[in-house]
Design a protein around this motif. Structure first.
Motif, PDB file in Angstrom:
ATOM      1  N   UNK A 156       0.824  -1.215   0.000  1.00  0.00           N
ATOM      2  CA  UNK A 156       0.000   0.000   0.000  1.00  0.00           C
ATOM      3  C   UNK A 156       0.859   1.266   0.000  1.00  0.00           C
ATOM      4  N   UNK A 157       1.805   1.433   0.953  1.00  0.00           N
ATOM      5  CA  UNK A 157       2.640   2.640   0.873  1.00  0.00           C
ATOM      6  C   UNK A 157       3.521   2.685  -0.373  1.00  0.00           C
ATOM      7  N   UNK A 158       3.974   1.525  -0.848  1.00  0.00           N
ATOM      8  CA  UNK A 158       4.772   1.496  -2.089  1.00  0.00           C
ATOM      9  C   UNK A 158       3.948   2.031  -3.259  1.00  0.00           C
ATOM     10  N   UNK A 159       2.688   1.642  -3.311  1.00  0.00           N
ATOM     11  CA  UNK A 159       1.811   2.100  -4.389  1.00  0.00           C
ATOM     12  C   UNK A 159       1.508   3.580  -4.260  1.00  0.00           C
ATOM     13  N   UNK A 160       1.328   4.063  -3.034  1.00  0.00           N
ATOM     14  CA  UNK A 160       1.087   5.490  -2.829  1.00  0.00           C
ATOM     15  C   UNK A 160       2.275   6.319  -3.305  1.00  0.00           C
ATOM     16  N   UNK A 161       3.479   5.878  -2.968  1.00  0.00           N
ATOM     17  CA  UNK A 161       4.678   6.594  -3.402  1.00  0.00           C
ATOM     18  C   UNK A 161       4.755   6.622  -4.924  1.00  0.00           C
ATOM     19  N   UNK A 162       4.608   5.457  -5.528  1.00  0.00           N
ATOM     20  CA  UNK A 162       4.701   5.375  -6.979  1.00  0.00           C
ATOM     21  C   UNK A 162       3.579   6.157  -7.648  1.00  0.00           C
ATOM     22  N   UNK A 163       2.372   6.074  -7.085  1.00  0.00           N
ATOM     23  CA  UNK A 163       1.238   6.773  -7.672  1.00  0.00           C
ATOM     24  C   UNK A 163       1.429   8.274  -7.703  1.00  0.00           C
ATOM     25  N   UNK A 164       1.971   8.833  -6.615  1.00  0.00           N
ATOM     26  CA  UNK A 164       2.196  10.282  -6.556  1.00  0.00           C
ATOM     27  C   UNK A 164       3.284  10.688  -7.549  1.00  0.00           C
ATOM     28  N   UNK A 165       4.385   9.926  -7.584  1.00  0.00           N
ATOM     29  CA  UNK A 165       5.463  10.230  -8.532  1.00  0.00           C
ATOM     30  C   UNK A 165       4.954  10.127  -9.964  1.00  0.00           C
ATOM     31  N   UNK A 201      -5.125   9.262 -10.759  1.00  0.00           N
ATOM     32  CA  UNK A 201      -3.962   8.461 -11.141  1.00  0.00           C
ATOM     33  C   UNK A 201      -3.474   7.607  -9.975  1.00  0.00           C
ATOM     34  N   UNK A 202      -3.432   8.182  -8.791  1.00  0.00           N
ATOM     35  CA  UNK A 202      -2.990   7.419  -7.623  1.00  0.00           C
ATOM     36  C   UNK A 202      -3.939   6.247  -7.362  1.00  0.00           C
ATOM     37  N   UNK A 203      -5.232   6.478  -7.525  1.00  0.00           N
ATOM     38  CA  UNK A 203      -6.191   5.390  -7.345  1.00  0.00           C
ATOM     39  C   UNK A 203      -5.983   4.271  -8.335  1.00  0.00           C
ATOM     40  N   UNK A 204      -5.754   4.621  -9.600  1.00  0.00           N
ATOM     41  CA  UNK A 204      -5.532   3.600 -10.616  1.00  0.00           C
ATOM     42  C   UNK A 204      -4.245   2.830 -10.362  1.00  0.00           C
ATOM     43  N   UNK A 205      -3.288   3.466  -9.685  1.00  0.00           N
ATOM     44  CA  UNK A 205      -2.036   2.775  -9.378  1.00  0.00           C
ATOM     45  C   UNK A 205      -2.281   1.520  -8.546  1.00  0.00           C
ATOM     46  N   UNK A 206      -3.298   1.535  -7.692  1.00  0.00           N
ATOM     47  CA  UNK A 206      -3.590   0.360  -6.871  1.00  0.00           C
ATOM     48  C   UNK A 206      -4.095  -0.803  -7.719  1.00  0.00           C
ATOM     49  N   UNK A 207      -4.891  -0.515  -8.727  1.00  0.00           N
ATOM     50  CA  UNK A 207      -5.370  -1.569  -9.625  1.00  0.00           C
ATOM     51  C   UNK A 207      -4.200  -2.172 -10.392  1.00  0.00           C
ATOM     52  N   UNK A 261     -13.277   3.253  -4.926  1.00  0.00           N
ATOM     53  CA  UNK A 261     -14.099   2.157  -4.383  1.00  0.00           C
ATOM     54  C   UNK A 261     -13.472   0.820  -4.750  1.00  0.00           C
ATOM     55  N   UNK A 262     -13.107   0.661  -6.022  1.00  0.00           N
ATOM     56  CA  UNK A 262     -12.486  -0.592  -6.474  1.00  0.00           C
ATOM     57  C   UNK A 262     -11.145  -0.793  -5.784  1.00  0.00           C
ATOM     58  N   UNK A 263     -10.349   0.264  -5.665  1.00  0.00           N
ATOM     59  CA  UNK A 263      -9.040   0.153  -5.021  1.00  0.00           C
ATOM     60  C   UNK A 263      -9.175  -0.276  -3.561  1.00  0.00           C
ATOM     61  N   UNK A 264     -10.107   0.325  -2.850  1.00  0.00           N
ATOM     62  CA  UNK A 264     -10.306  -0.020  -1.430  1.00  0.00           C
ATOM     63  C   UNK A 264     -10.790  -1.457  -1.287  1.00  0.00           C
ATOM     64  N   UNK A 265     -11.666  -1.880  -2.185  1.00  0.00           N
ATOM     65  CA  UNK A 265     -12.125  -3.270  -2.153  1.00  0.00           C
ATOM     66  C   UNK A 265     -10.943  -4.225  -2.343  1.00  0.00           C
ATOM     67  N   UNK A 266     -10.056  -3.917  -3.276  1.00  0.00           N
ATOM     68  CA  UNK A 266      -8.882  -4.766  -3.516  1.00  0.00           C
ATOM     69  C   UNK A 266      -7.958  -4.776  -2.297  1.00  0.00           C
ATOM     70  N   UNK A 267      -7.766  -3.613  -1.694  1.00  0.00           N
ATOM     71  CA  UNK A 267      -6.902  -3.535  -0.515  1.00  0.00           C
ATOM     72  C   UNK A 267      -7.471  -4.377   0.628  1.00  0.00           C
ATOM     73  N   UNK A 268      -8.766  -4.226   0.869  1.00  0.00           N
ATOM     74  CA  UNK A 268      -9.416  -4.969   1.959  1.00  0.00           C
ATOM     75  C   UNK A 268      -9.446  -6.462   1.659  1.00  0.00           C
ATOM     76  N   UNK A 269      -9.811  -6.816   0.427  1.00  0.00           N
ATOM     77  CA  UNK A 269      -9.934  -8.232   0.049  1.00  0.00           C
ATOM     78  C   UNK A 269      -8.597  -8.961   0.114  1.00  0.00           C
TER      79      UNK A 269
END
Length: 289
Positions: A156-165, A201-207, A261-269
């Motif tokens: 999760x934090x790795x994706x946040x870092x990459x998403x912002x960059x 963009x940051x949200x799509x990074x999680x997918x 919504x999709x990103x949070x579902x993936x994180x929780x699941x």
């Protein structure tokens, strides 16, 4: 400076080095666009800059003394379970469907009949994005940076870092055209749109993290990237001129809500793992290292 010294610096900070080169290659490539040069230089510059992350991934892999061939094999790794291909094609449709519901809830009337004549537009957009309009970034962002970040940080934090960059890497595109939605000339009045775009963009990074972690395949990330961009631009059930004009902010808010919504579902699941540590993923990483 000797090659050994350079490799020592890269080995100590490979991700930071990659981010530097990705920005440098792309922003230099986009310079003719930013200063308003005409065609065909403008289009060629725009396309060339988009390959910055991929080029940075190759250069830093080589400077770090690792196998560029192994890094390249991720790009064409197609032997993954069929469910991942299904996910790459269906996730963008899920996002745009949820976004369409939000658009209605926000008071805008959608018209699904406008989609009937867009088949050629959808196919053309998908191929363009996959090859030179976004998918070409994935060998760098997911194929190099994500795997390295996840060696140090949780997914999760790795994706946040990459998403912002990744989001702020697009900055020159915001100033490239005084008539564009994201132009610098409109910056003061368009700050809300810029912020929403970054959130998008940051949200799509999680997918993208989830599908790359589950497959160790840049190809699958590329397909998902192409699907996301294509769905957002052509599959929202509104006239194209409304999507890019009067309804732009409504569509952007709706897509942001849907993708998160999709990103949070993936994180929780996945309990925050986002597919990290699967057998196939681990094997792919070991091959790359």
């Amino acid at each position: 400076m000797s090659q050994q010294r350079i490799r020592g610096i890269v080995d100590a900070r490979p991700v930071a080095t990659f981010f530097f080169f990705a920005y440098a290659f792309s922003w230099i490539g986009w310079f003719p666009v930013v200063i308003g040069m005409g065609e065909p230089i403008r289009t060629l510059s725009f396309i060339a800059g988009g390959f910055g992350p991929a080029l940075a991934g190759a250069v830093v892999t080589w400077l770090d003394g690792e196998s560029v061939r192994a890094w390249t094999r991720q790009i064409v790794r197609w032997r993954v379970a069929a469910r991942w291909y299904l996910a790459a094609f269906l996730l963008p449709l899920l996002v745009v469907s949820l976004a369409s519901v939000v658009i209605v809830l926000l008071g805008t009337t959608v018209d699904p009949t406008v989609l009937s004549g867009r088949l050629s537009l959808v196919l053309g957009s998908y191929v363009f994005v996959a090859l030179i309009g976004g998918g070409n970034e994935e060998p760098g962002w997911r194929g190099f940076a994500l795997s390295r970040l996840e060696e140090r940080y949780a997914p999760v934090p790795a994706t946040l870092i990459l998403g912002v960059v990744w989001a702020f890497w697009h900055l020159p595109q915001l100033v490239a055209d005084p008539n564009a939605v994201y132009s610098f000339a409109w910056l003061a009045e368009e700050i809300p749109g810029i912020v929403l775009r970054v959130i998008n963009i940051v949200g799509f990074a999680f997918l993208l993290t989830w599908i790359y972690n589950g497959t160790a395949s840049v190809l699958l990330a590329l397909l998902l990237h192409a699907g996301i961009n294509t769905a957002n631009s052509t599959l929202v059930p509104l006239p194209i001129e409304a999507i890019t004009g009067e309804s732009f902010m409504t569509v952007l808010i709706a897509v942001d809500l849907a993708v998160w919504v999709v990103a949070i579902v993936l994180i929780v699941a996945t309990r925050g793992h986002l597919g990290y540590g699967t057998t196939r993923n681990t094997a792919g990483r070991q091959e790359f290292r």
